[in-house]
Design a protein around this motif. Sequence first.
Motif: not given
Length: 259
Positions: A110-118, A138-142
């Motif tokens: 699935p699409l990953n919209t989380r925040s994190g490091s790296g 495309m940008e992920t959220r778009a």
Amino acid sequence: MAAICALAFQFYPGAGSAASAAKGDGICRDVVFAGVQHVVCEISPLQQQHGLRIDLHWKDGETAFGSLGAVERHLTQQGRTPLLTMNAGMYEADLSPVGLFIAGGRTLHPLNTRSGSGNFYMKPNGVFFISGRKAGIMETRAFARSGRKTDLATQSGPLLVMGGKIHPRFQADGDSRKIRNGVGVRKDGTVVFAISRQGISFGQFARLFLYTLHCPDALYLDGSVSQLSQNGAAAREGLGQAETILRKPLGPILSVSIK
């Protein structure tokens, strides 16, 4: 994904005729930018109409392919001739994709919209996709908002270039120098893959796509582990150390092949 840097370059000069270009001869060339050599491979909509196909690979059944050579052998068994294989996005220790992975119209991760490091989480990140013969980034959220149905898609990060603008967090020429690879899409739909042959900064790599390869949108795929094989080189025996290195485990892998 940090690992040993590995590349296998073989050069096949392209023929000059339109017919040979449509068949995929010479889709890759050497490009020098900012004093760094790169291999750049371009696939136009016309070439896709003439049988060139871009695919994404992760698993054969329940087992990850894990290498460019394994994908090339798989393509050959399917009656296709591999022209290009390259790593196609960031992955976990078990070789599963960090983000969205769609192959053959099936969503395998699935699409990953989380925040994190790296690097993957250096927002904005994005998705490279193909629907029919139309490619895009495309940008992920778009991408999530669009509800777009795609034949293939791989998510990675950061976006190198978006709408003709370089990622806002990149320095003009930062201190981090790594082998890097990425994908861009031109306004005419041409898909452009690039990999550096020496270490290069994010800022330089982004400018390569924007100013030299003329891609208003480009996505970073990975660094350090980045690999590229042309014309089935990774699957052939007798490459000595290069063959051994190319077998270092990889997660998502892209291919360009022809029937």
